[in-house]
Motif scaffolding. Structure first.
Motif, PDB file in Angstrom:
ATOM      1  N   LYS A  21       0.801  -1.222   0.000  1.00 47.71           N
ATOM      2  CA  LYS A  21       0.000   0.000   0.000  1.00 47.71           C
ATOM      3  C   LYS A  21       0.835   1.275   0.000  1.00 47.71           C
ATOM      4  CE  LYS A  21      -3.996  -2.237   2.129  1.00 47.71           C
ATOM      5  NZ  LYS A  21      -4.913  -2.290   3.291  1.00 47.71           N
ATOM      6  N   GLY A  25       0.671   3.538  -3.235  1.00 46.38           N
ATOM      7  CA  GLY A  25       0.050   4.835  -2.998  1.00 46.38           C
ATOM      8  C   GLY A  25       0.958   5.983  -3.373  1.00 46.38           C
ATOM      9  N   LEU A  28       1.194   6.237  -7.215  1.00 41.64           N
ATOM     10  CA  LEU A  28      -0.028   6.794  -7.795  1.00 41.64           C
ATOM     11  C   LEU A  28      -0.134   8.299  -7.551  1.00 41.64           C
ATOM     12  CD1 LEU A  28      -2.637   4.029  -6.876  1.00 41.64           C
ATOM     13  CD2 LEU A  28      -1.742   4.545  -9.151  1.00 41.64           C
ATOM     14  N   ASN A  29       0.440   8.768  -6.448  1.00 42.13           N
ATOM     15  CA  ASN A  29       0.368  10.193  -6.104  1.00 42.13           C
ATOM     16  C   ASN A  29       1.510  11.011  -6.689  1.00 42.13           C
ATOM     17  OD1 ASN A  29      -2.008   9.998  -4.578  1.00 42.13           O
ATOM     18  ND2 ASN A  29      -0.882   9.366  -2.747  1.00 42.13           N
ATOM     19  N   LEU A  45      -8.233  -2.199  -3.481  1.00 43.04           N
ATOM     20  CA  LEU A  45      -8.295  -1.072  -4.411  1.00 43.04           C
ATOM     21  C   LEU A  45      -9.336  -0.042  -4.006  1.00 43.04           C
ATOM     22  CD1 LEU A  45      -7.804  -2.794  -7.887  1.00 43.04           C
ATOM     23  CD2 LEU A  45      -6.117  -1.613  -6.474  1.00 43.04           C
ATOM     24  N   PHE A  48      -7.926   3.263  -2.666  1.00 39.59           N
ATOM     25  CA  PHE A  48      -7.120   4.144  -3.505  1.00 39.59           C
ATOM     26  C   PHE A  48      -8.005   5.008  -4.396  1.00 39.59           C
ATOM     27  CE2 PHE A  48      -4.280   0.591  -2.598  1.00 39.59           C
ATOM     28  CZ  PHE A  48      -3.090   1.237  -2.288  1.00 39.59           C
ATOM     29  N   ASP A  49      -7.497   6.187  -4.719  1.00 35.98           N
ATOM     30  CA  ASP A  49      -8.132   7.041  -5.712  1.00 35.98           C
ATOM     31  C   ASP A  49      -7.500   6.678  -7.048  1.00 35.98           C
ATOM     32  OD1 ASP A  49      -9.465   8.969  -7.092  1.00 35.98           O
ATOM     33  OD2 ASP A  49      -8.296  10.661  -6.314  1.00 35.98           O
ATOM     34  N   LEU A  50      -8.134   5.772  -7.779  1.00 32.85           N
ATOM     35  CA  LEU A  50      -7.531   5.209  -8.982  1.00 32.85           C
ATOM     36  C   LEU A  50      -7.674   6.157 -10.165  1.00 32.85           C
ATOM     37  CD1 LEU A  50      -8.839   1.535  -8.676  1.00 32.85           C
ATOM     38  CD2 LEU A  50      -6.614   2.448  -7.964  1.00 32.85           C
ATOM     39  N   VAL A  77      -2.450  -5.428  -3.688  1.00 35.01           N
ATOM     40  CA  VAL A  77      -2.332  -4.494  -4.812  1.00 35.01           C
ATOM     41  C   VAL A  77      -0.948  -4.575  -5.450  1.00 35.01           C
ATOM     42  CG1 VAL A  77      -1.671  -2.610  -3.268  1.00 35.01           C
ATOM     43  CG2 VAL A  77      -2.604  -2.087  -5.521  1.00 35.01           C
TER      44      VAL A  77
END
Length: 247
Positions: A21, A25, A28-29, A45, A48-50, A77
């Motif tokens: 995570k 994370g 992704l950010n 998932l 998360f803000d996918l 993930v």
């Protein structure tokens, strides 16, 4: 700081896979990170803000386990990413010219767990970045990302063709280069002044190469007990960064 710098002489095969995570994370950010594929359990998932433009595959935990090494804790993930763009050392030095943050140079540290742990310590103590040679340093990987716990996305990692020349460039930028080695006669505390510090660490066992030592301004050791011959390089880096930060 984003312009392209030296590429490794041989690009790693395939895209790195990150898992866990924290690593996922952070990737992704990171606006500088290109994520190509996201795989995970629906439960994992959901946290998360996918991004809408990245393909998502829902899978069972057992299927994800086949995508990562051994018993790696994927936490439901896994993502496939592109390596980050290389940076020029000159850009990093210019970016940090007005502050006193330390720099970390690694000579022949090839264990990805150690590099990841050093990245994590560099983030914790707000280091300017880490510098490694193109060769004799691991490529970006899920193991590094996991050990770095997100710091791979936030700490600049500069790869250079010639480490000795890079050390000369670092000195010209106003850094005092201190090489950590057990055969030094003074401690790190004795070697530090008030100037900007670049900590140079070598591989476990072999230590720094002779040419790297010759490009240090001073050599120093950590004042450890005689009960222990040496410290893991990632532990040494963390202690040295603490010492530099709190002097």
């Amino acid at each position: 700081m984003a312009r392209k710098g030296h590429r490794p002489s041989k690009a790693p095969a395939g895209r790195p896979r990150f898992w866990g995570k924290h690593a996922v994370g952070a990737a992704l950010n990171n606006p500088e990170r290109t994520v190509r594929k996201i795989l995970g359990t629906r439960e994992a998932l959901a946290g998360f803000d996918l991004p809408a433009d990245v393909p998502v595959t829902y899978a069972e935990a057992a299927d994800l386990a086949r995508l990562v090494p051994g018993d790696a804790p994927h936490q439901g993930v896994v993502i496939e990413v592109e390596p980050l763009e290389d940076m020029w050392l000159a850009d990093l030095l210019e970016h940090g010219k007005d502050d006193n943050r330390p720099l970390v140079i690694l000579d022949g540290v090839t264990d990805p767990h150690n590099v990841g742990a050093i990245l994590r310590s560099a983030a914790a103590f707000d280091a300017l970045g880490i510098v490694t040679p193109d060769r004799n340093a691991p490529p970006e990987s899920g193991t590094i990302a996991r050990a770095a716990s997100g710091a791979l996305e936030s700490v600049p990692w500069i790869r250079v063709v010639n480490l000795a020349r890079a050390l000369e460039e670092i000195a010209a930028a106003g850094f005092w280069r201190i090489g950590l080695t057990g055969h030094a006669t003074q401690t790190l505390g004795e070697a530090m002044g008030t100037q900007r510090i670049a900590i140079v660490l070598g591989a476990e066992g072999e230590g720094m190469r002779q040419n790297t030592e010759q490009h240090c301004d001073e050599l120093a050791k950590l004042p450890i007990s005689e009960k222990v011959e040496s410290l893991n390089v990632s532990n040494a880096a963390a202690i040295a960064l603490y010492a530099v930060t709190t002097r």
